[in-house]
Design a protein around this motif. Structure first.
Motif, PDB file in Angstrom:
ATOM      1  N   ILE A 152       0.847  -1.176   0.000  1.00 16.30           N
ATOM      2  CA  ILE A 152       0.000   0.000   0.000  1.00 16.30           C
ATOM      3  C   ILE A 152       0.886   1.230   0.000  1.00 16.30           C
ATOM      4  N   GLY A 153       0.421   2.266  -0.665  1.00 19.74           N
ATOM      5  CA  GLY A 153       1.163   3.517  -0.717  1.00 19.74           C
ATOM      6  C   GLY A 153       0.261   4.623  -1.207  1.00 19.74           C
ATOM      7  N   PHE A 154       0.835   5.797  -1.390  1.00 16.10           N
ATOM      8  CA  PHE A 154       0.026   6.928  -1.843  1.00 16.10           C
ATOM      9  C   PHE A 154       0.904   7.918  -2.572  1.00 16.10           C
ATOM     10  N   ASP A 155       0.269   8.713  -3.436  1.00 15.52           N
ATOM     11  CA  ASP A 155       0.865   9.866  -4.106  1.00 15.52           C
ATOM     12  C   ASP A 155      -0.023  11.055  -3.801  1.00 15.52           C
ATOM     13  N   SER A 156       0.591  12.184  -3.446  1.00 16.43           N
ATOM     14  CA  SER A 156      -0.199  13.346  -3.067  1.00 16.43           C
ATOM     15  C   SER A 156       0.452  14.607  -3.571  1.00 16.43           C
ATOM     16  N   GLU A 157      -0.390  15.558  -3.938  1.00 14.65           N
ATOM     17  CA  GLU A 157       0.084  16.876  -4.374  1.00 14.65           C
ATOM     18  C   GLU A 157      -0.819  17.915  -3.745  1.00 14.65           C
ATOM     19  N   LEU A 158      -0.230  18.868  -3.032  1.00 12.59           N
ATOM     20  CA  LEU A 158      -1.012  19.905  -2.350  1.00 12.59           C
ATOM     21  C   LEU A 158      -1.845  20.684  -3.352  1.00 12.59           C
ATOM     22  N   GLY A 159      -3.140  20.843  -2.999  1.00  8.68           N
ATOM     23  CA  GLY A 159      -4.042  21.594  -3.849  1.00  8.68           C
ATOM     24  C   GLY A 159      -4.613  20.800  -5.009  1.00  8.68           C
ATOM     25  N   VAL A 160      -4.139  19.573  -5.236  1.00  5.06           N
ATOM     26  CA  VAL A 160      -4.626  18.757  -6.348  1.00  5.06           C
ATOM     27  C   VAL A 160      -5.390  17.540  -5.847  1.00  5.06           C
ATOM     28  N   GLY A 161      -4.821  16.823  -4.888  1.00  2.00           N
ATOM     29  CA  GLY A 161      -5.495  15.655  -4.359  1.00  2.00           C
ATOM     30  C   GLY A 161      -4.517  14.570  -3.977  1.00  2.00           C
ATOM     31  N   THR A 162      -5.093  13.435  -3.509  1.00  2.00           N
ATOM     32  CA  THR A 162      -4.301  12.303  -3.031  1.00  2.00           C
ATOM     33  C   THR A 162      -4.829  11.023  -3.664  1.00  2.00           C
ATOM     34  N   THR A 163      -3.900  10.145  -4.025  1.00  2.00           N
ATOM     35  CA  THR A 163      -4.257   8.841  -4.583  1.00  2.00           C
ATOM     36  C   THR A 163      -3.624   7.761  -3.723  1.00  2.00           C
ATOM     37  N   PHE A 164      -4.492   6.982  -3.026  1.00  2.00           N
ATOM     38  CA  PHE A 164      -4.022   5.815  -2.293  1.00  2.00           C
ATOM     39  C   PHE A 164      -4.151   4.593  -3.192  1.00  2.00           C
ATOM     40  N   TRP A 165      -3.163   3.734  -3.159  1.00  2.28           N
ATOM     41  CA  TRP A 165      -3.200   2.533  -4.004  1.00  2.28           C
ATOM     42  C   TRP A 165      -2.787   1.322  -3.187  1.00  2.28           C
ATOM     43  N   ILE A 166      -3.337   0.181  -3.594  1.00  2.00           N
ATOM     44  CA  ILE A 166      -2.958  -1.105  -3.008  1.00  2.00           C
ATOM     45  C   ILE A 166      -2.648  -2.052  -4.155  1.00  2.00           C
ATOM     46  N   GLU A 167      -1.687  -2.918  -3.927  1.00  3.10           N
ATOM     47  CA  GLU A 167      -1.284  -3.910  -4.916  1.00  3.10           C
ATOM     48  C   GLU A 167      -1.455  -5.297  -4.310  1.00  3.10           C
ATOM     49  N   LEU A 168      -2.198  -6.149  -5.031  1.00  6.08           N
ATOM     50  CA  LEU A 168      -2.433  -7.519  -4.613  1.00  6.08           C
ATOM     51  C   LEU A 168      -2.045  -8.466  -5.731  1.00  6.08           C
ATOM     52  N   ASP A 169      -1.824  -9.727  -5.365  1.00  2.58           N
ATOM     53  CA  ASP A 169      -1.513 -10.733  -6.380  1.00  2.58           C
ATOM     54  C   ASP A 169      -2.752 -11.034  -7.197  1.00  2.58           C
ATOM     55  N   ALA A 170      -2.555 -11.206  -8.520  1.00  2.00           N
ATOM     56  CA  ALA A 170      -3.664 -11.592  -9.384  1.00  2.00           C
ATOM     57  C   ALA A 170      -3.958 -13.071  -9.187  1.00  2.00           C
ATOM     58  N   ALA A 171      -5.180 -13.464  -9.532  1.00  2.00           N
ATOM     59  CA  ALA A 171      -5.542 -14.875  -9.464  1.00  2.00           C
ATOM     60  C   ALA A 171      -4.710 -15.670 -10.453  1.00  2.00           C
ATOM     61  N   THR A 172      -4.479 -16.938 -10.125  1.00  3.41           N
ATOM     62  CA  THR A 172      -3.644 -17.770 -11.000  1.00  3.41           C
ATOM     63  C   THR A 172      -4.314 -18.025 -12.331  1.00  3.41           C
ATOM     64  N   SER A 173      -5.659 -17.962 -12.391  1.00  2.00           N
ATOM     65  CA  SER A 173      -6.360 -18.117 -13.676  1.00  2.00           C
ATOM     66  C   SER A 173      -6.173 -16.887 -14.518  1.00  2.00           C
ATOM     67  N   GLU A 174      -6.397 -17.019 -15.829  1.00  3.52           N
ATOM     68  CA  GLU A 174      -6.203 -15.912 -16.775  1.00  3.52           C
ATOM     69  C   GLU A 174      -7.188 -14.810 -16.484  1.00  3.52           C
TER      70      GLU A 174
END
Length: 843
Positions: free
Chosen positions: A687-709
């Protein structure tokens, strides 16, 4: 004997030079004299020839004047009169030139007595020529005035054919006779010069050269004997080169290899011909302006000993050598002897690894460690020792006596010793140190206690270990207080939250299942939202109460593969009323067919927390976007708001529990993001985030994809794989600190002082840091994160000399963090951890 032969040959050459110089001087003197004589005679010869020529011209002009006078008597033409006047002027000039001479034309005045007699006197040529010229002038004047000129013309003709012609012929003959006499004299001088030259050559050949030739022949015989002895010496030297175990080769003044012995060709992997074909010795070694071979070729001087790397052809790696460069006596090159020290280096590296393991083991101790030699002088200590006794660097130093150390820490009041008992306490402490029989506990002035353990070594030294036992005494109290606080917190939360929430859920269930009163569709939807939100809130409360279990590592997650779209729809449905109340627009990416691996319950909790925060800290009328992306082997979910953003100085506090980033208003207790991060990490994500004052914040999470396509793999381009980093070459042992505070710099200096052969250099700015990196070849850089990023941005990514970069600060939980920063170290500085990192970076 060789010196005597050399002296004899040199004396012969000196005598030959002196006698040759004498002969040369005599020949030069004869040549000069001959030249002077011949030059004078040649000048007279040229003058005689010129005089004969002018005398002949004068005779011809006298005849021409007579002919012109006769022709004018017959035709009386004006052209003939003009030619007569010109001829008279010309004969007058020639006569004056012959009479008085002309140096510019090489003419001499009459120099012999006979010539002077012919010109002078009443019957001389001067008087006859004067009469002749006077008749000519009279003829010209009479003809011009119309007078009778016949008598003058006839007299002029008679004189030119009679007396004048006879006198001029006699003078021409006289000039010729004198010229012939001069030619005879010149011929006589030439014969004399030839005889003198032949005489000198004969003297040189028989009197000088013949004896010297005999001496030269003798010298040549002696030289041949010397060359034979030299050849034998060369053969002996060749045998020595062939049998030598070290590689030996020679270079000329241009650095080209001139010879090599078998050991050198074997070590270098080339035969003598291949080595001779190389342009210079740089083809087999690394060098440049500091190359010892080049310095010896340029400056000469005494032999130089150095170490370096020699190369072999092909893919073979360079091998370390120790070599000596000796200049040749004639200054035309140098001789290099070398030996392969790979095994020696390997042994040294092995010994260094053993020593490093010992240092690592000592540094890994949680206790302060010191070693004193048989003279009771400090020889080794670990970093924990400098932490335990925070004295100045000039106080704690290698070589100090134990008595000096004890007095220093006592005077600094690190121990609870009254001033009046200082000397007695030091005596007691020294007596205990001399016994070195066990352990004892000593109180410190700041309330801590140290257990001192002292043992004798086999060499007669003393091993001293200080252990901090303060935590052992305070551990029970701290554990009891922590357990009591946790119990109070859990009891309060259970009573204050669960009881009213159960009542809310009970009344909502009554409304939902009341068969007497039918609810409208809108009311039924509201009751459904109440139940759905209430149950979720109850689950959150239960998870909040499990915070202690999370910290203790007791919370379990049920990993499975599930579809992402239904979970996202449920989360959006739950937060939609909150978004409508804040007038925040919700948009979501298409996640149909996308599957992830994780715990659905925990992921739902994570997404609801992020969506709720995105609405709560958004601006009124803003937008909240749920985006989907792909990473290497995983799925990224991003929640982007259009709020005020997070200040950079608060970024490291975002995921700290109970930290509301300095705000005194708003909802929540400040533990939501902390629980969210632990949930994501338990599911194997990030988990992490990118933020810029006066513009906004984006929080993101990264998970493993399912083994199926998953269909998302065909819609989202995969990021390019990072280019592999090139290994950095070994550099000088140096650590550079950039932009650190004074206390951090001092702590880092103490850490570096415990490392083997490592020094710390502080740089005030990036320009100084670049200069140190280029000149000193540093192994590691410790800097603030912003300075570390800027430093790496200015260094080429392919530069093999890039140092190990340590960012002193909280690692940003953003996806686009600097990947070339090798290690993130939070503040405050953890001494043993950063010491271990620096040892690995500078090994």
């Amino acid at each position: 004997m060789g010196e005597n032969r050399g002296w004899s040959g040199q004396a012969t050459v000196d005598r030959l030079s002196r006698r040759s110089m004498l002969i040369f001087m005599l020949l030069a003197l004869v040549a000069i004299c001959t030249y002077l004589l011949l030059a004078g005679e040649t000048s007279d010869e040229r003058a005689s020839a010129a005089e004969i020529n002018y005398a002949g011209k004068r005779r011809m002009l006298s005849q021409r004047i007579g002919l012109l006078s006769a022709e004018y008597l017959r035709t009386q033409q004006a052209e003939e009169l003009s030619e007569l006047a010109a001829a008279l002027r010309q004969i007058e000039d020639i006569h004056a030139t012959l009479r008085h001479g002309d140096p510019q034309r090489g003419l001499r005045p009459p120099h012999s007595a006979e010539l002077k007699a012919r010109y002078q006197g009443p019957q001389g040529l001067d008087a006859t020529m004067a009469s002749f010229l006077a008749l000519g002038s009279t003829l010209l004047r009479q003809a011009s005035n119309g007078e009778d000129y016949r008598a003058s013309a006839e007299a002029l003709i008679h004189l030119s054919r009679g007396e004048l012609l006879t006198a001029l012929d006699q003078l021409v003959d006289l000039y010729q006779r004198e010229s012939e006499a001069s030619t005879d004299t010149l011929r006589l001088l030439l014969w004399c010069a030839l005889l003198a030259g032949l005489g000198l050559f004969a003297l040189a050949a028989f009197g000088v050269l013949r004896p010297l030739i005999a001496q030269v022949r003798h010298s040549l015989e002696e030289q041949e004997a010397s060359e034979t002895a030299l050849r034998q010496a060369v053969e002996k030297n060749q045998l020595i080169l062939q049998a030598a175990g070290e590689g030996i080769f020679g270079v000329d003044r241009n650095g080209r290899i001139s010879f090599a012995n078998p050991a050198a060709t074997a070590l270098l992997g080339r035969d003598s011909g291949q080595l001779g074909d190389l342009e210079s010795h740089h083809a087999i070694m690394h060098g440049g302006g500091s190359c010892p071979i080049c310095q010896v070729l340029a400056d000469g001087g005494t032999p130089r000993r150095s170490e370096g790397q020699f190369s072999r052809p092909g893919n073979a790696a360079d091998f370390p050598v120790e070599y000596t460069v000796a200049p040749r006596a004639d200054g035309e090159g140098a001789v290099i002897s070398f030996r392969d020290i790979s095994e020696q280096r390997a042994a040294q590296a092995k010994l260094q690894r053993f020593q490093q393991r010992l240092v690592d083991a000592i540094e890994a101790l949680d206790d302060a460690f010191t070693l004193f030699d048989s003279d009771d002088r400090l020889t080794q200590y670990n970093l924990r020792f400098t932490e335990t006794f925070p004295l100045r660097g000039e106080v704690i130093r290698l070589g100090m006596r134990f008595s000096e150390f004890v007095r220093a820490i006592a005077e600094q009041q690190l121990y609870t010793v009254p001033d009046e008992r200082l000397d007695d306490w030091i005596d007691e402490r020294m007596a205990m140190h001399q016994r070195a029989e066990g352990s004892s506990e000593i109180p410190l002035g700041d309330g801590r206690w140290l257990r001192v353990t002292e043992r004798r070594t086999r060499e007669g030294g003393t091993l001293v270990i200080w252990s901090d036992v303060s935590d052992l005494k305070q551990a029970r109290i701290a554990a009891d207080q922590a357990n009591q606080a946790k119990s109070e917190f859990m009891a309060r939360m259970s009573h204050e939250l669960r009881t009213p929430l159960n009542a809310i859920l009970g009344f909502a269930q009554v409304l939902d299942h009341n068969g007497k009163t039918r609810l409208s569709a809108d009311q039924q939807e509201c009751v459904s939202h109440i139940l759905l939100g209430g149950h979720h809130l109850l689950a959150l409360i239960n998870e909040l109460l499990d915070l202690a279990a999370i910290e203790a590592g007791h919370l379990q997650v049920a990993m499975e593969e599930f579809a992402l779209a239904p979970l996202l729809q449920e989360c959006i449905a739950l937060v939609s009323p909150q978004a409508a109340d804040r007038q925040v627009r919700l948009t979501s990416a298409d996640t149909a067919g996308v599957h992830v691996r994780g715990d659905g319950k925990r992921l739902k909790q994570v997404l609801l927390n992020l969506l709720s925060n995105g609405i709560k800290y958004n601006r009124v009328g803003g937008q909240l976007t749920l985006m989907l992306g792909q990473t290497t082997g995983g799925i990224r979910l991003s929640v982007a708001d259009t709020g005020h953003g997070i200040a950079p100085d608060l970024a490291r506090r975002v995921f700290l529990p109970f930290d509301r980033l300095g705000t005194s208003h708003g909802e929540g207790t400040g533990i939501g993001l902390s629980i969210t991060r632990r949930m994501v990490e338990l599911m194997g994500g990030q988990i992490g985030f990118d933020s810029e004052l006066g513009v906004g914040t984006t929080f993101w999470i990264e998970l493993d994809a399912a083994t199926s396509e998953s269909p998302i793999a065909s819609r989202i381009p995969a990021p390019a794989a990072p280019a592999p980093e090139q290994p950095a070459p070994p550099a000088l042992p140096c650590v550079v600190a950039i932009g650190l505070e004074a206390a951090e710099t001092e702590t880092l200096r103490l850490i570096v002082s415990t490392l083997r052969d490592i020094r710390l250099i502080t740089a005030a700015n990036l320009a100084e840091a670049h200069a140190v990196i280029a000149a000193q070849g540093c192994r590691a850089v410790v800097a603030e994160p912003a300075l570390a990023r800027q430093l790496l941005a200015e260094l080429p990514s392919t530069d093999s000399r890039r140092p190990f970069v340590i960012a002193l600060g909280e690692r940003p939980l953003v996806h686009a963090s600097e990947p070339r920063i090798h290690h993130w170290h939070p503040k405050p500085m953890k001494v043993r951890e950063i010491a271990r990192t620096l040892r690995e970076a500078t090994a």
